[in-house]
Design a protein around this motif. Structure first.
Motif, PDB file in Angstrom:
ATOM      1  N   THR A 100     -10.675 -41.056  57.783  1.00  0.00           N
ATOM      2  CA  THR A 100      -9.835 -42.263  57.816  1.00  0.00           C
ATOM      3  C   THR A 100     -10.490 -43.482  57.191  1.00  0.00           C
ATOM      4  N   ARG A 156      -2.436 -52.129  60.600  1.00  0.00           N
ATOM      5  CA  ARG A 156      -2.502 -51.650  59.220  1.00  0.00           C
ATOM      6  C   ARG A 156      -2.254 -52.767  58.214  1.00  0.00           C
ATOM      7  N   GLN A 202      -6.143 -49.714  59.199  1.00  0.00           N
ATOM      8  CA  GLN A 202      -5.590 -48.376  59.405  1.00  0.00           C
ATOM      9  C   GLN A 202      -6.602 -47.457  60.064  1.00  0.00           C
ATOM     10  N   THR A 255       4.252 -53.214  57.958  1.00  0.00           N
ATOM     11  CA  THR A 255       3.464 -52.842  59.132  1.00  0.00           C
ATOM     12  C   THR A 255       4.192 -53.174  60.427  1.00  0.00           C
ATOM     13  N   VAL A 257       2.105 -42.115  59.315  1.00  0.00           N
ATOM     14  CA  VAL A 257       0.932 -42.568  58.550  1.00  0.00           C
ATOM     15  C   VAL A 257       1.210 -42.375  57.061  1.00  0.00           C
ATOM     16  N   ASN A 258       1.058 -43.458  56.298  1.00  0.00           N
ATOM     17  CA  ASN A 258       1.221 -43.450  54.833  1.00  0.00           C
ATOM     18  C   ASN A 258       2.648 -43.161  54.388  1.00  0.00           C
TER      19      ASN A 258
END
Length: 498
Positions: free
Chosen positions: A50, A102, A109, A178, A216-217
């Motif tokens: 990460t 994030r 993140q 975010t 995530v992403n």
């Protein structure tokens, strides 16, 4: 599997096996406790996976901050062991905060993910406050061991520093990515938590973990739905292998450790190109770890699939019903960014060819490559084999092909401009202006936010091989931009509007 330029994924995966292996060995030998070794291995894997800051010193700082953020969360999770209502509320608060941070980039993140996984790990290990000293010690040793590998023994980033990621799309309030994702993810986690506990009072946290990682992403409704589908596919395949491999092993130490190492390699090697393959290796590794802990059986693997489905459906409901961002909107914004990057590349190259030595198109070329990566992610739901939108699928494929060609021509133009022997040609002025007009036709807002590039008029025209190559790139770029007009501005719902 897709290409691996510079073997970066191969090196990252090999380093991860070394780092996680050393971390598990050190924490296990010092603590003599299997749960502590598992905690140490997870901490090392998260640190290596990460922490993605662009520079090595920043990576070191983020790694050092992981226990500062994660250890209080782990203490909170153990303190709430057995207090279901308070535990559930705290878990959802960690989800909300872990996504919201994030907004501060890669460091935010990484810290948010680590905090979430500390609460998750406490449920996985059923940790209680009395275990905190040994768990803290194991994770500190593991982070030190993995950092020794990453920053000392095998620090290839010093030779090839990764480019910075493109800045997120600007917005305010609930429209900020975010903030919106934090609300969506919290709703998804709440749904997964409630339904997951109805399915199993012991393994409900798998559903929450699924809902968390799907977000995530991702940036749009389509991206999130496709990611959830791929997670289910990868989990289903991993469970099949777990039944054939992990269950018969019965936790035998040596083969299990070797297979876990292979899974760590697979996670890091496949994470970027294939989420389904990454989840396959994660699922197999989880089954092997449960085998080591002595609780693995076929019913447990079936339960994992059920909880994965619960988490995926929770994410799907949240992303569709709560502050949705359509695939169209996300694609529109990133294509706009890509075209502006093409414009900057062209303008800087033209200035350099005109004799301005301070002009440098290379940063804009790097920016274009990164933004194109985000365009591909945004368009991926439209290109998915199961997408029913055939017309938009064809247009999306055409846009990607044309943008890739634009990037190739812009890159070639920048290479010519970097040639100190390439002289300015009077014809370049007209060609650059035509490209400028074509770009303004696609993204006219750029004309209001940026002044048009002004080519320097030469004292006398000069014909030079470098100028001829530059003209060829400009002509090809003009043609590609003209061909983009049909899918972007044509009739029907466009992929990217003006």
């Amino acid at each position: 599997m897709v290409a691996d330029p510079g073997r970066l994924r191969l090196r990252s995966a090999a380093r991860a096996v070394l780092g996680v292996g050393l971390a598990v060995a050190v924490s296990g030998l010092v603590t003599h406790a299997l749960p502590a070794a598992v905690a140490g291995g997870l901490a090392a894997l998260l640190a290596l996976f990460t922490v993605t800051d662009a520079r090595v010193p920043a990576q070191g700082l983020t790694t050092a901050l992981l226990p500062v953020v994660g250890f209080p969360v782990l203490a909170l999770a153990t303190a709430l062991h057995g207090q279901a209502l308070a535990r559930d509320g705290a878990f959802l608060a960690i989800v909300l905060g872990g996504v919201y941070v994030r907004r501060w980039g890669p460091r935010g993140q990484a810290l948010g993910i680590f905090a979430f996984m500390m609460f998750f790990m406490a449920q996985f290990l059923r940790a209680v406050p009395e275990q905190l000293p040994v768990l803290y010690g194991a994770m500190l040793l593991a982070l030190a061991a993995s950092s020794l590998v990453r920053f000392g023994l095998w620090c290839f980033e010093r030779r090839t520093p990764p480019p910075a990621a493109p800045a997120p799309l600007a917005a305010r309030g609930l429209a900020r990515p975010t903030t919106r994702l934090a609300v969506q993810n919290t709703v998804a986690a709440g749904l997964a938590l409630g339904v997951g506990q109805l399915v199993s009072g012991e393994r409900w946290y798998w559903a929450v973990g699924t809902a968390w990682w799907i977000f995530v992403n991702t940036a749009s409704r389509g991206e999130t739905l496709v990611r959830g589908f791929r997670r289910v596919v990868g989990t289903l395949a991993g469970i099949g292998v777990g039944l054939l491999v992990a269950v018969p092993l019965h936790g035998a130490p040596l083969p299990t450790v070797l297979l876990v190492a292979a899974c760590v390699f697979g996670i890091f090697y496949t994470a970027a190109p294939s989420y389904s393959w990454m989840m396959f290796f994660v699922t197999v590794m989880a089954g092997l770890l449960y085998g080591l802990l002595g609780v693995l059986h076929p019913g447990l693997l079936a339960l994992r699939l059920e909880q994965t489905l619960v988490g995926a459906f929770g994410a799907a409901i949240a992303v569709v019903a709560v502050l949705p961002v359509t695939t169209h909107a996300a694609t529109d914004a990133w294509i706009h960014r890509a075209l502006l990057a093409v414009r900057r590349c062209t303008a800087e190259s033209a200035r350099r060819l005109a004799g301005d030595e301070a002009a440098d198109p290379s940063p804009h070329v790097a920016e274009l490559e990164l933004v194109l990566g985000r365009v591909r992610v945004a368009v991926a739901p439209l290109l998915h084999p199961l997408s029913p939108l055939r017309a938009r699928k064809e247009r999306a494929a055409l846009v990607i092909a044309r943008l890739d060609e634009c990037a190739r021509q812009a890159r070639g133009l920048a290479e010519v401009a970097a040639d100190p022997d390439a002289s300015h040609d009077a014809r370049l002025t007209a060609a650059c202006r035509r490209v400028e007009e074509a770009l303004h036709a696609l993204v006219p807002v750029a004309a209001e936010t940026e002044a048009p590039a002004r080519a320097v008029e030469p004292a006398a025209p000069a014909h030079h091989p470098g100028a001829e190559r530059a003209l060829a790139h400009l002509h090809h770029l003009e043609r590609e931009l003209a061909e983009l007009a049909a899918p972007l501005l044509g009739s029907g719902r466009p992929l990217a509007g003006a």
